[in-house]
Design a protein around this motif. Structure first.
Motif, PDB file in Angstrom:
ATOM      1  N   ARG A  22       0.910  -1.237   0.470  1.00 10.98           N
ATOM      2  CA  ARG A  22      -0.018   0.566   0.234  1.00 10.98           C
ATOM      3  C   ARG A  22       0.639   1.395   0.403  1.00 10.98           C
ATOM      4  O   ARG A  22       0.458   2.369  -1.084  1.00 10.98           O
ATOM      5  CB  ARG A  22      -0.674   0.198   1.359  1.00 10.98           C
ATOM      6  N   GLN A  23       1.844   0.936   0.549  1.00 18.54           N
ATOM      7  CA  GLN A  23       2.704   2.623   0.890  1.00 18.54           C
ATOM      8  C   GLN A  23       3.776   2.464  -0.348  1.00 18.54           C
ATOM      9  O   GLN A  23       3.631   3.567  -1.202  1.00 18.54           O
ATOM     10  CB  GLN A  23       4.131   2.638   2.102  1.00 18.54           C
ATOM     11  N   MET A  24       4.072   1.837  -0.903  1.00 23.76           N
ATOM     12  CA  MET A  24       4.168   1.536  -2.701  1.00 23.76           C
ATOM     13  C   MET A  24       3.383   2.314  -3.705  1.00 23.76           C
ATOM     14  O   MET A  24       4.366   2.682  -4.413  1.00 23.76           O
ATOM     15  CB  MET A  24       4.570   0.046  -2.337  1.00 23.76           C
ATOM     16  N   MET A  25       2.683   1.750  -3.621  1.00 27.01           N
ATOM     17  CA  MET A  25       1.405   1.903  -4.422  1.00 27.01           C
ATOM     18  C   MET A  25       1.204   3.656  -4.207  1.00 27.01           C
ATOM     19  O   MET A  25       1.378   4.376  -5.249  1.00 27.01           O
ATOM     20  CB  MET A  25      -0.070   1.474  -4.196  1.00 27.01           C
ATOM     21  N   TYR A  26       1.497   4.184  -3.210  1.00 26.71           N
ATOM     22  CA  TYR A  26       1.437   5.279  -2.973  1.00 26.71           C
ATOM     23  C   TYR A  26       2.309   6.701  -3.702  1.00 26.71           C
ATOM     24  O   TYR A  26       2.107   7.634  -3.559  1.00 26.71           O
ATOM     25  CB  TYR A  26       1.192   5.606  -0.950  1.00 26.71           C
ATOM     26  N   GLY A  27       3.601   5.959  -2.867  1.00 30.54           N
ATOM     27  CA  GLY A  27       4.660   6.520  -4.087  1.00 30.54           C
ATOM     28  C   GLY A  27       4.449   6.275  -5.145  1.00 30.54           C
ATOM     29  O   GLY A  27       5.669   7.112  -6.143  1.00 30.54           O
ATOM     30  N   PHE A  28       4.040   5.240  -5.933  1.00 30.21           N
ATOM     31  CA  PHE A  28       3.760   4.750  -7.068  1.00 30.21           C
ATOM     32  C   PHE A  28       3.434   5.829  -8.224  1.00 30.21           C
ATOM     33  O   PHE A  28       3.548   5.638  -8.997  1.00 30.21           O
ATOM     34  CB  PHE A  28       4.239   3.396  -7.890  1.00 30.21           C
TER      35      PHE A  28
END
Length: 306
Positions: A22-28
């Motif tokens: 979820r954090q990676m998705m936000y960062g991407f």
């Protein structure tokens, strides 16, 4: 923009990467609160893809051992799988180079080594090779893989532009959370969690270098899925403007409304992610389309990061 919490539901299994994804998705490029359902789909795909990569790397390791079956996967075995895609190979090589540079800097700071010792290699006229450079040079028959003078990673550049535009509308608090999300990976803190998550067979062992590369490939898989899902959303909303403007803004989700501080992005939905994967795995996209005799193969065999 809503405040980022990234709380994991209490009924989730203890060994998963839902929170990190979820954090990676936000960062991407996703919103600040990605959906759990979307992250779960991505986690399942990443896990399946990593197992497929390991299986193919085992085949490479067996050929390398030649006389006997090898149960150890090295970094070279994974890089060999990337030999047909210069962009993805260069991306991994750059990551390994920066990771080694960071480790060297930490050692220098910890040991308080003087500056003249740092520049000793340049004084002697030698330059330290990039990790695995010798191996890549051995398998590079044309010299194209290691040629970097004119190399441009368009996809990586588009991701950076997207992140830059998104960050311009953030205040200090949200920017700190955004930058923290962009630092999350599959290799942070608990390095044993990744191997436990992919459930390696007892007969297969990952070297430390192979684990580093595989965790980066998992990270890249998340990025690829988010990129594709954002393209699906772009197709659904259709960009307005003249043809020149659309060509200039040909990267994913780069629109003027991102400069609006009141703009609130909707989270990527499971349907958008499923549609993105359907398009990627569609047999019509193969060289011979539906007439390919391998068109009925399982979709996960087509890798996102290799």
């Amino acid at each position: 923009m809503a405040e980022t919490s990234f709380l994991t539901p209490s009924n989730n299994e203890s060994l998963n990467y839902i929170q990190e994804i979820r954090q990676m998705m936000y960062g991407f490029g996703d919103c600040s609160e990605p959906l759990f359902e979307s992250a779960k789909i991505i986690e399942d795909v990443v896990l399946q893809q990593m197992k497929t990569i390991i299986r193919r790397a085992c085949e490479v390791a067996d050929r390398r051992a030649s006389s006997k079956k090898s149960n150890i996967i090295n970094g070279e075995d994974l890089l060999f799988l990337l030999r047909k895609d210069k962009t993805k190979l260069q991306r991994v090589m750059k990551y390994l180079e920066m990771k080694e540079l960071g480790c060297s800097a930490q050692k220098l700071l910890a040991n308080d080594i003087p500056q003249n010792a740092i520049d000793s290699e340049q004084v002697n006229g030698t330059k330290k090779k990039v990790p695995f450079q010798s191996f890549v040079e051995q398998i590079d028959n044309t010299g194209e893989l290691m040629e970097t003078s004119s190399f441009v990673d368009d996809i990586k550049q588009c991701r950076c532009i997207r992140a830059d535009i998104a960050s311009k509308s953030m205040d200090e608090v949200h920017y700190l959370k955004f930058s923290q999300a962009r630092r999350v990976s599959f290799a942070n803190k608990n390095r044993h969690k990744f191997c436990d998550w992919i459930c390696l067979d007892g007969d297969v062992t990952l070297s430390k270098q192979a684990q580093t590369i595989l965790s980066y490939l998992a990270y890249e898989t998340v990025a690829q899925i988010v990129d594709l899902a954002l393209l699906v959303r772009q197709d659904q909303s259709k960009m307005h403007g003249d043809a020149i403007d659309r060509q200039r803004l040909n990267y994913v989700t780069i629109k003027p409304r991102y400069h609006n501080k009141n703009f609130l992005m909707k989270p990527l939905t499971p349907s958008e992610i499923t549609e993105a994967l359907r398009r990627y795995w569609s047999p019509q996209l193969d060289m011979t389309g539906p007439f390919n005799r391998w068109s009925m193969r399982k979709p996960h065999l087509k890798l996102l990061s290799c």
